[in-house]
Write a protein that holds these residues in place. Structure first.
Motif, PDB file in Angstrom:
ATOM      1  N   ASP A 244       0.661  -1.328  -0.011  1.00  0.00           N
ATOM      2  CA  ASP A 244       0.232  -0.101  -0.007  1.00  0.00           C
ATOM      3  C   ASP A 244       1.007   1.289   0.205  1.00  0.00           C
ATOM      4  N   VAL A 245       2.121   0.967   0.485  1.00  0.00           N
ATOM      5  CA  VAL A 245       2.953   2.420   0.386  1.00  0.00           C
ATOM      6  C   VAL A 245       3.720   2.584  -1.021  1.00  0.00           C
ATOM      7  N   ARG A 246       3.503   3.551  -1.750  1.00  0.00           N
ATOM      8  CA  ARG A 246       3.906   3.742  -2.847  1.00  0.00           C
ATOM      9  C   ARG A 246       4.643   4.889  -2.856  1.00  0.00           C
ATOM     10  N   PHE A 247       6.034   4.600  -2.780  1.00  0.00           N
ATOM     11  CA  PHE A 247       7.204   5.930  -2.598  1.00  0.00           C
ATOM     12  C   PHE A 247       7.198   6.675  -4.106  1.00  0.00           C
ATOM     13  N   ASP A 248       6.860   5.792  -5.275  1.00  0.00           N
ATOM     14  CA  ASP A 248       6.927   6.478  -6.153  1.00  0.00           C
ATOM     15  C   ASP A 248       5.905   7.482  -6.698  1.00  0.00           C
ATOM     16  N   ASN A 250       4.654   8.748  -3.912  1.00  0.00           N
ATOM     17  CA  ASN A 250       4.488   9.457  -2.528  1.00  0.00           C
ATOM     18  C   ASN A 250       3.086   9.750  -1.827  1.00  0.00           C
ATOM     19  N   ILE A 251       2.453   8.190  -2.069  1.00  0.00           N
ATOM     20  CA  ILE A 251       1.252   8.414  -1.150  1.00  0.00           C
ATOM     21  C   ILE A 251       1.236   6.806  -0.483  1.00  0.00           C
ATOM     22  N   VAL A 252       0.174   6.803   0.263  1.00  0.00           N
ATOM     23  CA  VAL A 252      -0.148   5.507   1.004  1.00  0.00           C
ATOM     24  C   VAL A 252      -1.765   5.344   0.722  1.00  0.00           C
ATOM     25  N   ILE A 253      -1.791   3.871   0.128  1.00  0.00           N
ATOM     26  CA  ILE A 253      -3.326   3.604  -0.122  1.00  0.00           C
ATOM     27  C   ILE A 253      -4.056   2.959   0.920  1.00  0.00           C
ATOM     28  N   ILE A 254      -5.109   3.623   1.489  1.00  0.00           N
ATOM     29  CA  ILE A 254      -5.722   2.954   2.357  1.00  0.00           C
ATOM     30  C   ILE A 254      -7.064   2.179   2.085  1.00  0.00           C
ATOM     31  N   SER A 255      -7.163   1.016   1.851  1.00  0.00           N
ATOM     32  CA  SER A 255      -8.289   0.389   1.302  1.00  0.00           C
ATOM     33  C   SER A 255      -8.866  -0.693   2.144  1.00  0.00           C
ATOM     34  N   ARG A 256      -8.514  -1.130   3.312  1.00  0.00           N
ATOM     35  CA  ARG A 256      -8.936  -2.111   4.136  1.00  0.00           C
ATOM     36  C   ARG A 256      -8.761  -1.716   5.552  1.00  0.00           C
ATOM     37  N   GLN A 257      -9.557  -2.462   6.471  1.00  0.00           N
ATOM     38  CA  GLN A 257      -9.214  -2.179   7.892  1.00  0.00           C
ATOM     39  C   GLN A 257      -9.490  -3.717   8.480  1.00  0.00           C
ATOM     40  N   THR A 258      -8.839  -3.939   9.592  1.00  0.00           N
ATOM     41  CA  THR A 258      -8.662  -5.013  10.335  1.00  0.00           C
ATOM     42  C   THR A 258      -8.984  -4.866  11.676  1.00  0.00           C
ATOM     43  N   PHE A 259      -9.891  -5.547  12.290  1.00  0.00           N
ATOM     44  CA  PHE A 259     -10.562  -5.213  13.629  1.00  0.00           C
ATOM     45  C   PHE A 259     -10.982  -6.676  14.333  1.00  0.00           C
ATOM     46  N   ARG A 277      -6.218   7.914  -0.832  1.00  0.00           N
ATOM     47  CA  ARG A 277      -4.700   8.078  -1.028  1.00  0.00           C
ATOM     48  C   ARG A 277      -4.431   9.218  -0.386  1.00  0.00           C
ATOM     49  N   VAL A 278      -3.290   8.841   0.408  1.00  0.00           N
ATOM     50  CA  VAL A 278      -2.979   9.901   1.480  1.00  0.00           C
ATOM     51  C   VAL A 278      -1.425  10.101   1.324  1.00  0.00           C
ATOM     52  N   PRO A 279      -1.029  11.388   1.066  1.00  0.00           N
ATOM     53  CA  PRO A 279       0.144  11.743   0.911  1.00  0.00           C
ATOM     54  C   PRO A 279       1.190  11.244   1.976  1.00  0.00           C
ATOM     55  N   THR A 292       8.792  -1.056   5.305  1.00  0.00           N
ATOM     56  CA  THR A 292       8.474  -2.007   4.316  1.00  0.00           C
ATOM     57  C   THR A 292       9.671  -2.560   3.732  1.00  0.00           C
ATOM     58  N   GLU A 293      11.079  -2.406   4.377  1.00  0.00           N
ATOM     59  CA  GLU A 293      12.123  -3.053   3.959  1.00  0.00           C
ATOM     60  C   GLU A 293      12.067  -4.491   3.984  1.00  0.00           C
ATOM     61  N   GLY A 294      12.612  -5.255   2.938  1.00  0.00           N
ATOM     62  CA  GLY A 294      12.116  -6.659   2.976  1.00  0.00           C
ATOM     63  C   GLY A 294      11.031  -7.440   2.976  1.00  0.00           C
ATOM     64  N   LYS A 295      10.009  -6.601   2.725  1.00  0.00           N
ATOM     65  CA  LYS A 295       8.701  -7.412   2.815  1.00  0.00           C
ATOM     66  C   LYS A 295       7.935  -7.464   1.421  1.00  0.00           C
ATOM     67  N   GLU A 296       7.252  -8.509   1.284  1.00  0.00           N
ATOM     68  CA  GLU A 296       6.545  -8.837   0.051  1.00  0.00           C
ATOM     69  C   GLU A 296       5.223  -7.765   0.170  1.00  0.00           C
ATOM     70  N   PRO A 297       4.826  -7.498  -0.979  1.00  0.00           N
ATOM     71  CA  PRO A 297       3.673  -6.398  -1.072  1.00  0.00           C
ATOM     72  C   PRO A 297       2.419  -6.837  -0.245  1.00  0.00           C
TER      73      PRO A 297
END
Length: 411
Positions: A244-248, A250-259, A277-279, A292-297
């Motif tokens: 969800d983190v798109r450095f290219d 410069n946004i983070v996509i928020i599309s789900r919630q867990t509770f 989409r949040v800057p 995000t380092e070393g993690k799969e999408p």
């Protein structure tokens, strides 16, 4: 394993003669009153059905028989209690609700508060006054959100009673609004009632809070930074994935919630079912790069000390949240206040209102407007104009020359 939710209490409705069935009635005097009895044959089972009540006099007995006839014409007992009515309609009141969250919360409010307080009352005798007095009592023990989730199922149940002809109007309508307006903020000024009042004042204080949480575990510090600088709900932070983190962009996509929900953790779409989409703000970038380092999408962006999902309750308990924020002179700060923080800072930075609405995912722009800083400059301008008018109107009229006055009279 999470504990399974307790079922709603049950009370079987009393039998009512079907429409068109012959009903025989009789009365028998007893030492403690009159037994009024009605009997009929069930057309399906062919069994004889009896319903009786002890009443004080013959007038009450005839009223009982009339009530049975009315119940027969409506297809249900018009004297049934709220508990009996809830039992008779089953889950009809919950139609259209999300069973994993909203319906679950409403069911808890119904089971723990509505039925214990009102379940014994006949539906036909429940009035707005009774409901208001009940809410008054709830307000002494519960917050506005809990009361809202308690009144909402009552409104839906009494809507069903209106449809069934047991009530002409729903006495619970608008009671939730009454509660929120009079309870949650009734002793606060308009400025204090604004979501801005629940925000952290500046970045230095946020860093101080994050540092205090990091002393327990780094994941709790990251939770605080993500919630505040993405202006995200706690459940949305829990639902974030590395992809969800798109450095290219410069946004983070928020599309789900867990509770937490029935049977365990639930992951679903955001509250309004639209992705946001949040800057990426500069103070959050190092946190996102590390997470995000070393993690799969598809990997979770943030996990707890033992690799599990972090929820608002987890953070609260692990950090002793109330005590922690009190030490930082933020006694009223909740985890949701972190979302208010990011929203307030973006509003103060001059982010256009319609853009801020998209970032926060508000359905109504009026909700977003609550984050704007109160601007009283137009009041000062209005005062200047009014004062100028008053100064002008307060001056004595200038004297006209005598010749002009004479000419004027001559005309």
């Amino acid at each position: 394993m999470p504990r399974k939710a307790d079922p709603l209490p049950q009370a079987a409705p009393k039998p009512v003669p079907p429409i068109g069935v012959k009903v025989s009635t009789d009365m028998e005097r007893r030492s403690y009153g009159i037994r009024a009895r009605a009997r009929w044959t069930d057309p399906i089972s062919k069994r004889r059905v009896t319903r009786s009540e002890i009443v004080p006099d013959e007038a009450a007995a005839h009223a009982f028989f009339d009530q049975l006839r009315t119940s027969s014409s409506k297809g249900m007992d018009v004297s049934m209690t709220l508990l009996e009515f809830v039992t008779s309609i089953g889950q009809r009141w919950a139609r259209g609700l999300d069973p994993t969250s909203t319906a679950d919360n409403y069911g808890i409010g119904l089971r723990l508060r509505v039925l214990p307080a009102l379940g014994h009352l006949p539906v036909s005798q429940i009035t707005a006054g009774i409901i208001d007095r009940t809410i008054d009592e709830w307000e002494t023990r519960h917050g506005a959100s809990t009361i809202k989730n308690t009144i909402a199922p009552l409104v839906r149940i009494l809507d069903e009673a209106v449809r069934d002809g047991m009530l002409t109007t729903n006495p619970a309508k608008n009671r939730a609004k009454r509660s929120l307006n009079r309870n949650a903020f009734r002793e606060q000024s308009a400025e204090d009632a604004s979501p801005r009042a629940h925000a952290i004042p500046d970045l230095a204080t946020l860093n101080k809070l994050a540092g205090a949480c990091a002393e327990v575990h780094q994941s709790y510090s990251d939770f605080v930074m993500l919630a505040a600088l993405l202006a995200a709900r706690s459940s949305e932070v829990s639902g974030l994935q590395a992809g969800d983190v798109r450095f290219d962009k410069n946004i983070v996509i928020i599309s789900r919630q867990t509770f937490p929900g029935k049977g365990g953790l639930i992951t679903k779409a955001t509250k309004n079912r639209k992705e946001r989409r949040v800057p990426i703000l500069d103070p959050l970038r190092p946190v996102l790069e590390r997470l995000t380092e070393g993690k799969e999408p598809e990997n979770r962006l943030l996990v707890g000390p033992k690799g599990g999902v972090l929820t608002t309750a987890t953070v609260r308990d692990a950090t002793n949240w109330d005590e922690l924020v009190a030490k930082l002179d933020l006694p009223n700060l909740t985890r949701h206040g972190l979302r208010h923080t990011g929203a307030t800072w973006m509003a103060d930075a001059g982010v256009p209102l319609h853009v801020l609405q998209d970032i926060l995912g508000h359905a109504s722009i009026e909700t977003t407007r609550g984050y704007l800083h109160p601007d009283d400059r137009h009041l000062a301008s209005a005062a200047e104009q009014a004062n100028a008018f008053l100064r002008k109107s307060g001056r004595p009229a200038s004297k006209q020359p005598a010749s002009r006055r004479t000419t004027a009279r001559g005309l």
